[in-house]
Scaffold this motif. Structure first.
Motif, PDB file in Angstrom:
ATOM      1  N   HIS A 172       0.824  -1.212   0.000  1.00 45.82           N
ATOM      2  CA  HIS A 172       0.000   0.000   0.000  1.00 45.82           C
ATOM      3  C   HIS A 172       0.857   1.261   0.000  1.00 45.82           C
ATOM      4  N   GLY A 173       0.568   2.142  -0.972  1.00 42.15           N
ATOM      5  CA  GLY A 173       1.211   3.449  -1.019  1.00 42.15           C
ATOM      6  C   GLY A 173       2.625   3.467  -1.560  1.00 42.15           C
ATOM      7  N   GLN A 174       3.110   2.327  -2.084  1.00 44.52           N
ATOM      8  CA  GLN A 174       4.489   2.285  -2.576  1.00 44.52           C
ATOM      9  C   GLN A 174       4.528   2.051  -4.086  1.00 44.52           C
ATOM     10  N   TYR A 175       5.618   2.472  -4.685  1.00 38.86           N
ATOM     11  CA  TYR A 175       5.973   2.251  -6.087  1.00 38.86           C
ATOM     12  C   TYR A 175       5.090   3.009  -7.082  1.00 38.86           C
ATOM     13  N   ARG A 176       4.019   3.665  -6.639  1.00 33.77           N
ATOM     14  CA  ARG A 176       3.142   4.406  -7.534  1.00 33.77           C
ATOM     15  C   ARG A 176       2.609   3.526  -8.677  1.00 33.77           C
ATOM     16  N   VAL A 177       2.368   2.260  -8.383  1.00 32.11           N
ATOM     17  CA  VAL A 177       1.828   1.351  -9.391  1.00 32.11           C
ATOM     18  C   VAL A 177       0.552   0.711  -8.866  1.00 32.11           C
ATOM     19  N   ALA A 178      -0.343   0.358  -9.821  1.00 37.22           N
ATOM     20  CA  ALA A 178      -1.585  -0.333  -9.460  1.00 37.22           C
ATOM     21  C   ALA A 178      -1.384  -1.839  -9.441  1.00 37.22           C
ATOM     22  N   GLU A 179      -0.511  -2.332 -10.342  1.00 34.09           N
ATOM     23  CA  GLU A 179      -0.307  -3.779 -10.453  1.00 34.09           C
ATOM     24  C   GLU A 179       0.964  -4.042 -11.246  1.00 34.09           C
ATOM     25  N   VAL A 180       1.608  -5.150 -10.932  1.00 30.67           N
ATOM     26  CA  VAL A 180       2.745  -5.623 -11.712  1.00 30.67           C
ATOM     27  C   VAL A 180       2.395  -7.017 -12.232  1.00 30.67           C
ATOM     28  N   GLU A 181       2.587  -7.216 -13.533  1.00 29.23           N
ATOM     29  CA  GLU A 181       2.262  -8.504 -14.148  1.00 29.23           C
ATOM     30  C   GLU A 181       3.514  -9.102 -14.762  1.00 29.23           C
ATOM     31  N   MET A 182       3.626 -10.427 -14.682  1.00 33.77           N
ATOM     32  CA  MET A 182       4.799 -11.110 -15.212  1.00 33.77           C
ATOM     33  C   MET A 182       4.385 -12.348 -15.997  1.00 33.77           C
ATOM     34  N   MET A 183       5.060 -12.568 -17.112  1.00 34.09           N
ATOM     35  CA  MET A 183       5.017 -13.837 -17.827  1.00 34.09           C
ATOM     36  C   MET A 183       6.407 -14.451 -17.728  1.00 34.09           C
ATOM     37  N   LEU A 184       6.491 -15.735 -17.366  1.00 34.40           N
ATOM     38  CA  LEU A 184       7.774 -16.383 -17.143  1.00 34.40           C
ATOM     39  C   LEU A 184       7.983 -17.491 -18.169  1.00 34.40           C
ATOM     40  N   PHE A 185       9.169 -17.506 -18.770  1.00 31.63           N
ATOM     41  CA  PHE A 185       9.545 -18.558 -19.712  1.00 31.63           C
ATOM     42  C   PHE A 185      10.925 -19.088 -19.311  1.00 31.63           C
ATOM     43  N   HIS A 186      11.029 -20.400 -19.121  1.00 29.85           N
ATOM     44  CA  HIS A 186      12.287 -21.005 -18.687  1.00 29.85           C
ATOM     45  C   HIS A 186      13.253 -21.095 -19.867  1.00 29.85           C
ATOM     46  N   THR A 187      14.496 -20.677 -19.613  1.00 26.74           N
ATOM     47  CA  THR A 187      15.524 -20.681 -20.655  1.00 26.74           C
ATOM     48  C   THR A 187      16.857 -21.102 -20.066  1.00 26.74           C
ATOM     49  N   GLY A 188      17.219 -22.361 -20.249  1.00 26.37           N
ATOM     50  CA  GLY A 188      18.547 -22.840 -19.864  1.00 26.37           C
ATOM     51  C   GLY A 188      18.951 -22.558 -18.433  1.00 26.37           C
ATOM     52  N   GLY A 189      18.104 -22.838 -17.488  1.00 28.36           N
ATOM     53  CA  GLY A 189      18.413 -22.616 -16.081  1.00 28.36           C
ATOM     54  C   GLY A 189      18.026 -21.241 -15.573  1.00 28.36           C
TER      55      GLY A 189
END
Length: 244
Positions: A172-189
């Protein structure tokens, strides 16, 4: 009577039944799923051409959900099944590293289907709990070290392949962002991360829109991951701030 039984088996009444009994329904992406296929003969003898196993999920497309087969392979070759006979076949199935995680909004299951000559498919579904790989778990823990909480997920059809988007709410109240979204793809470790920051609009811009979206691509190497969540958290924070 024999003709009637064959006709009924052709539409799935009195025909063979297939049941996948899973040993480890809760497992990490990248692990091996094991179990036994139990095939129970019906009221007539039938030719089983093959039994297939695979992983499946659903993704949202416009206003509907589409079932998508992630993997599929034949695990039992052709055999004849007598009336009332029971056969058992042990199986093992590799769960790919990029299999979607079991989170609110996402389901993954083991899909069993059998090709039976002149008969309906006696399919079976067994829901699984897919946990993060070690690499994905480290990144999720890093986000939590920064105060972010995992709030949900959604499966998308992304550049010709299925991808899971993880959504994180900021402290709450930090980073001035509403949401962070991530897509993860595995690549050689390591991980290739598509990072999207939904930034709150301020000043005059807030009169026209409430959020701005900024997206970046991040190659998170095996060396950094091996240093643990704290090291990853420092790099993640820098990546988020760079998109603000």
């Amino acid at each position: 009577m024999g003709f009637l039984k064959k006709m009924m088996a052709a539409i799935g009444v009195g025909g063979a039944k297939v049941d996948a009994r899973v040993n480890n329904p809760s497992l990490r992406a990248g692990d091996t799923l094991t179990g036994v296929l139990v095939v129970q003969g019906g009221s007539v003898e039938q030719r089983i051409e093959r039994i297939n196993l695979g992983l499946a999920t659903r993704y949202r497309h416009e206003d509907t959900h589409v079932t998508h087969q992630l993997t599929r392979q034949a695990v039992v070759p052709a055999f004849d099944l007598r009336s009332g006979e029971t056969r058992e076949f042990p199986f093992s199935l590799s769960v790919p590293l990029d299999t979607p995680l079991s989170l609110p909004g996402t389901q993954v299951w083991l899909a069993t289907d059998a090709d039976i000559a002149g008969a309906a498919d006696p399919g079976d579904q067994d829901h699984l709990q897919i946990l993060p790989s070690r690499e994905a778990e480290t990144l999720i823990m890093a986000a939590q070290r920064l105060g972010f909480s995992l709030s949900g997920s959604e499966i998308e059809h992304h550049h010709g392949r299925i991808a899971q988007e993880l959504a994180f709410r900021p402290p709450h109240g930090q980073y001035r962002v509403a949401e962070v979204e991530m897509m993860l793809f595995h690549t050689g470790g390591g991980l290739e991360v598509i990072l999207e920051v939904d930034r709150r609009a301020t000043g005059v811009a807030s009169l026209f829109t409430s959020e701005f979206e900024q997206r970046g691509r991040w190659q998170l190497g095996a060396h950094t991951l091996a240093q643990g969540p704290d090291a990853v958290a420092r790099e993640l924070e820098a990546r988020i701030r760079a998109l603000l």
